[in-house]
Design a protein around this motif. Sequence first.
Motif, PDB file in Angstrom:
ATOM      1  N   HIS A  51       5.922  -7.464   6.638  1.00  0.00           N
ATOM      2  CA  HIS A  51       6.609  -6.502   5.784  1.00  0.00           C
ATOM      3  C   HIS A  51       6.147  -5.090   6.112  1.00  0.00           C
ATOM      4  N   SER A  52       6.966  -4.129   5.769  1.00  0.00           N
ATOM      5  CA  SER A  52       6.573  -2.727   5.974  1.00  0.00           C
ATOM      6  C   SER A  52       5.342  -2.399   5.137  1.00  0.00           C
ATOM      7  N   LYS A  53       5.145  -3.118   4.016  1.00  0.00           N
ATOM      8  CA  LYS A  53       3.957  -2.893   3.195  1.00  0.00           C
ATOM      9  C   LYS A  53       2.690  -3.268   3.955  1.00  0.00           C
ATOM     10  N   SER A  54       2.792  -4.263   4.829  1.00  0.00           N
ATOM     11  CA  SER A  54       1.644  -4.649   5.640  1.00  0.00           C
ATOM     12  C   SER A  54       1.327  -3.583   6.669  1.00  0.00           C
ATOM     13  N   VAL A  55       2.372  -2.962   7.240  1.00  0.00           N
ATOM     14  CA  VAL A  55       2.157  -1.859   8.177  1.00  0.00           C
ATOM     15  C   VAL A  55       1.408  -0.738   7.472  1.00  0.00           C
ATOM     16  N   SER A  56       1.814  -0.449   6.237  1.00  0.00           N
ATOM     17  CA  SER A  56       1.131   0.577   5.445  1.00  0.00           C
ATOM     18  C   SER A  56      -0.328   0.194   5.204  1.00  0.00           C
ATOM     19  N   ALA A  57      -0.575  -1.101   4.945  1.00  0.00           N
ATOM     20  CA  ALA A  57      -1.949  -1.565   4.691  1.00  0.00           C
ATOM     21  C   ALA A  57      -2.809  -1.421   5.945  1.00  0.00           C
ATOM     22  N   TRP A  58      -2.240  -1.647   7.131  1.00  0.00           N
ATOM     23  CA  TRP A  58      -3.010  -1.451   8.371  1.00  0.00           C
ATOM     24  C   TRP A  58      -3.363   0.018   8.544  1.00  0.00           C
ATOM     25  N   GLU A  59      -2.366   0.879   8.338  1.00  0.00           N
ATOM     26  CA  GLU A  59      -2.561   2.297   8.622  1.00  0.00           C
ATOM     27  C   GLU A  59      -3.543   2.952   7.655  1.00  0.00           C
ATOM     28  N   THR A  60      -3.583   2.457   6.424  1.00  0.00           N
ATOM     29  CA  THR A  60      -4.497   3.040   5.438  1.00  0.00           C
ATOM     30  C   THR A  60      -5.861   2.363   5.439  1.00  0.00           C
ATOM     31  N   GLY A  61      -6.010   1.283   6.226  1.00  0.00           N
ATOM     32  CA  GLY A  61      -7.289   0.592   6.299  1.00  0.00           C
ATOM     33  C   GLY A  61      -7.516  -0.428   5.205  1.00  0.00           C
ATOM     34  N   ARG A  62      -6.466  -0.718   4.401  1.00  0.00           N
ATOM     35  CA  ARG A  62      -6.632  -1.731   3.354  1.00  0.00           C
ATOM     36  C   ARG A  62      -6.763  -3.127   3.946  1.00  0.00           C
TER      37      ARG A  62
END
Length: 243
Positions: free
Chosen positions: A34-45
């Motif tokens: 999901h795009s939410k996972s891409v966001s989690a990678w980029e923010t370091g979550r």
Amino acid sequence: MENIGAIIARYRKKAQMSQIDLAARLQADGIEVHSKSVSAWETGRNEIPARVFLHVCRILQIPDCLEEYFGANPSNPLALLNDEGKKKVLSYIDLLIHPMSYVKEQKIALYTAATPERDKTKKLRLYDARVSAGIGDFLDSDYYTTIEVPENDARGADFAVTISGDSMEPVFQDHDMVYVHRQETLEDGEIGIFSLNNMAYIKKFKDTRSGTFLVSLNPSYLPIPIDPNRDSFRIFGKVCRTM
């Protein structure tokens, strides 16, 4: 040293792609994300699985992930050159290839030869929440990446999570990924994944006459008591393997 999430974000923006676009390209490669996972990678979550990162490098045209991460790659002579120098080298390589004078014989055969049959694999959801630091309702969210793992390694597993912290050392290390069999009950002494008051944990389950506790393997941490009348508590499953 730039973190991997920042590298992904920088190259994604350079390619003029949104997080939704990158997720769609990965889905086209057979990776359920999901795009939410891409966001989690980029923010370091959450950390991106290695296999998925290789696909991201190809999609975003990241030429040398080692150089991007460490700042230099001694094994790559191009790492000593600036962008203009790299263009000249690539131009020369192009010159050598197209007349075919310097190309190895049977080049095409080398790349099209049959490869050994791959081991059977299994798809698992790797949830973005990092246990001991994550949100306790992560299994009810769509913050996950679908990963492909060897079937023999993941036998009995229903999902995977990443560990945060040192509370379960020496058996489980920070950043380890563990496979989990989904179940709502555990026997005394079994290691599982839990939600306690909206926090996710990996702990040993201790259920005795004196009470119920979540116990760390690292003796530096005290057992966490569970009050059934006050605490919000849930068992997600039993840890069946670590990677």
